[in-house]
Design a protein around this motif. Structure first.
Motif, short mmCIF file in Angstrom:
data_model
loop_
_atom_site.label_atom_id
_atom_site.label_comp_id
_atom_site.label_asym_id
_atom_site.label_seq_id
_atom_site.Cartn_x
_atom_site.Cartn_y
_atom_site.Cartn_z
N ALA A 168 -5.13 18.46 -0.35
CA ALA A 168 -4.20 19.12 0.57
C ALA A 168 -3.11 18.14 0.99
N LEU A 169 -1.95 18.67 1.32
CA LEU A 169 -0.83 17.80 1.71
C LEU A 169 -1.14 17.03 2.99
N LYS A 170 -1.91 17.60 3.88
CA LYS A 170 -2.24 16.91 5.14
C LYS A 170 -3.08 15.66 4.87
N ARG A 171 -3.82 15.65 3.76
CA ARG A 171 -4.59 14.46 3.41
C ARG A 171 -3.73 13.47 2.61
N ILE A 172 -2.72 13.96 1.91
CA ILE A 172 -1.87 13.07 1.11
C ILE A 172 -0.91 12.29 2.01
N ILE A 173 -0.39 12.93 3.07
CA ILE A 173 0.62 12.30 3.92
C ILE A 173 0.12 11.01 4.58
N PRO A 174 -1.08 10.95 5.19
CA PRO A 174 -1.55 9.66 5.74
C PRO A 174 -1.69 8.57 4.69
N GLN A 175 -2.11 8.94 3.48
CA GLN A 175 -2.21 7.94 2.41
C GLN A 175 -0.83 7.40 2.02
N CYS A 176 0.18 8.28 2.00
CA CYS A 176 1.55 7.84 1.69
C CYS A 176 2.08 6.89 2.75
N ILE A 177 1.82 7.22 4.02
CA ILE A 177 2.29 6.36 5.11
C ILE A 177 1.61 4.99 5.04
N ALA A 178 0.31 4.96 4.68
CA ALA A 178 -0.42 3.69 4.58
C ALA A 178 0.11 2.84 3.44
N ARG A 179 0.71 3.45 2.41
CA ARG A 179 1.25 2.71 1.27
C ARG A 179 2.78 2.54 1.36
N ASP A 180 3.34 2.74 2.55
CA ASP A 180 4.76 2.48 2.85
C ASP A 180 5.72 3.39 2.07
N PHE A 181 5.30 4.60 1.75
CA PHE A 181 6.22 5.56 1.17
C PHE A 181 7.09 6.15 2.27
N THR A 182 8.36 6.33 1.97
CA THR A 182 9.29 6.91 2.95
C THR A 182 9.57 8.39 2.69
N TYR A 183 9.19 8.89 1.50
CA TYR A 183 9.42 10.30 1.18
C TYR A 183 8.26 10.85 0.37
N LEU A 184 8.00 12.13 0.59
CA LEU A 184 7.05 12.88 -0.23
C LEU A 184 7.78 14.13 -0.74
N ILE A 185 7.85 14.26 -2.07
CA ILE A 185 8.49 15.41 -2.70
C ILE A 185 7.41 16.20 -3.44
N VAL A 186 7.30 17.49 -3.12
CA VAL A 186 6.33 18.37 -3.75
C VAL A 186 7.09 19.44 -4.51
N ILE A 187 6.82 19.56 -5.82
CA ILE A 187 7.46 20.57 -6.66
C ILE A 187 6.47 21.72 -6.86
N ASN A 188 6.84 22.91 -6.40
CA ASN A 188 6.01 24.10 -6.61
C ASN A 188 6.46 24.82 -7.87
N GLN A 189 5.56 25.64 -8.42
CA GLN A 189 5.85 26.27 -9.69
C GLN A 189 5.48 27.75 -9.67
N ASP A 190 6.11 28.49 -10.57
CA ASP A 190 5.79 29.88 -10.79
C ASP A 190 6.04 30.17 -12.27
N ARG A 191 4.99 30.57 -13.00
CA ARG A 191 5.08 30.83 -14.43
C ARG A 191 5.59 29.61 -15.20
N GLN A 192 5.04 28.45 -14.82
CA GLN A 192 5.31 27.18 -15.48
C GLN A 192 6.77 26.72 -15.34
N THR A 193 7.48 27.21 -14.33
CA THR A 193 8.85 26.76 -14.06
C THR A 193 8.96 26.39 -12.58
N PRO A 194 9.74 25.36 -12.22
CA PRO A 194 9.89 24.99 -10.81
C PRO A 194 10.60 26.09 -10.02
N ASN A 195 10.03 26.43 -8.87
CA ASN A 195 10.66 27.45 -8.02
C ASN A 195 10.74 27.06 -6.56
N GLY A 196 10.19 25.89 -6.19
CA GLY A 196 10.24 25.46 -4.79
C GLY A 196 10.14 23.95 -4.69
N LEU A 197 10.69 23.40 -3.60
CA LEU A 197 10.67 21.95 -3.38
C LEU A 197 10.48 21.68 -1.90
#
Length: 338
Positions: A168-197
């Protein structure tokens, strides 16, 4: 009764000589064989499809000729008048007829300057942090989504691609902050094509959700250049004029390092037009003092803002600053949010 009918018919049979004599005596001019009267009906009333299309193309060609003749006439008048020529008329477009927005940003406003110095992006613009981006996808990415993430990582410096495995994204965000990431980009898909960001700024937010459309990968572009290099690109932000647009512009700007490497001659452009954000990635070269050659490197895509949320991603208890209400906000075509 039969005799009366015959007399009526004979009254209509007037000799042609008498008609010619009447025309000459009345002074009516004869029509030339090539002249025709303009039709009193529209082209859409013609039932025959081929005839209707033929008439439509003919009228369109005549309008184009008239327009070109008027254009030539005005050009000659301007050349004759010289400096005394009247100013050119500005054509009406949806952009220049835009409804004024009260939240339009004035760059010299003290309140705006204070907000910029204390917002979530102030550490980046003051040079205290360097961008570090994590790009991930929805569960089980396939097809164009995987390639899109890999090509997006070549555009954004210091970007890393990791695939989600049921996290889940709520579990990924604390791990990103602990590793000094400043951005998290999530690409969503529909029928194998990107449809959300989902674009989440760490550690304090904000989080923006975009609809993605018109995705073109590098191989799908005509006359594309060679693969992008590792140089930091220049960033161009166009037409982000309101308070909301100003925030979205700073959100995009903080993705890239502040010191571009001009040796690479690469430019990332976010162009806002009618609340659609068009992304393009180019390489340029100066041919001489006046001409510049441009090659598109890809990928290209279009974003439409759906929501802006305070803090990091929280779909259940998050506080939303702005949410797109399509039927209310898109009622007027000349009113834009960004």
């Amino acid at each position: 009764h039969e005799q009366r009918g015959e007399s009526d018919d004979q009254s209509w049979r007037t000799p042609m000589k008498d008609l010619k004599m009447e025309e000459e005596s009345s002074g009516v001019e004869k029509l030339e064989p090539g002249t025709t009267f303009p039709p009193t009906f529209s082209v859409s009333e013609i039932k025959n499809k081929q005839r209707r299309h033929q008439m439509f193309m003919k009228l369109k060609q005549e309008k184009r000729k008239q327009k070109m003749q008027l254009k030539k006439k005005r050009r000659k008048e301007r050349e004759a008048l010289g400096d005394k020529a009247p100013p050119k008329e500005v054509p009406k477009t949806i952009e220049n007829q835009r409804v004024f927005d009260e939240t339009t940003v004035d760059p010299e406003d003290e309140e705006i300057a204070f907000d910029e110095g204390t917002d979530e992006f102030s550490a980046y613009f003051n040079g205290l942090t360097n961008p570090k981006v994590l790009i991930t996808t929805s569960d089980r990415p396939r097809g164009r989504v995987v390639k899109f993430c890999e090509q997006l990582a070549t555009v954004i410096p210091n970007a890393h691609v990791y695939y989600r495995r049921g996290l889940a994204l709520k579990r990924i965000i604390p791990q990103c902050i602990a590793r000094d990431f400043t951005y998290l980009i999530v690409i969503n898909q529909d029928r194998q094509t990107p449809n959300g960001l989902v674009l989440c700024h760490l550690p304090d937010g904000p989080t923006a959700h975009f609809k993605v459309s018109s995705v073109r990968l590098q191989k799908e572009l005509k006359r594309r250049g060679k693969a992008p290099t590792e140089h930091s690109p220049e960033v161009i932000l166009n037409n982000f004029s309101t308070r909301l647009g100003h925030t979205i512009g700073r959100l995009f700007a903080a993705l890239f390092p502040q010191n571009p490497q001009f040796v690479g001659r690469q430019v990332a452009t976010f162009h806002n037009q009618r609340d659609f954000i068009f992304f393009r990635f180019h390489r340029y070269i100066f041919k001489n003092e006046k001409k510049v050659g441009i090659q598109e490197l890809g990928p290209r895509f279009t974003l439409k803002l759906r929501s802006l949320q305070k803090g990091t991603f929280d779909s259940k208890y998050g506080e939303f600053e702005w949410v797109l209400k399509r039927h209310e906000m898109d009622a007027c075509r000349r009113k834009f949010q960004l």
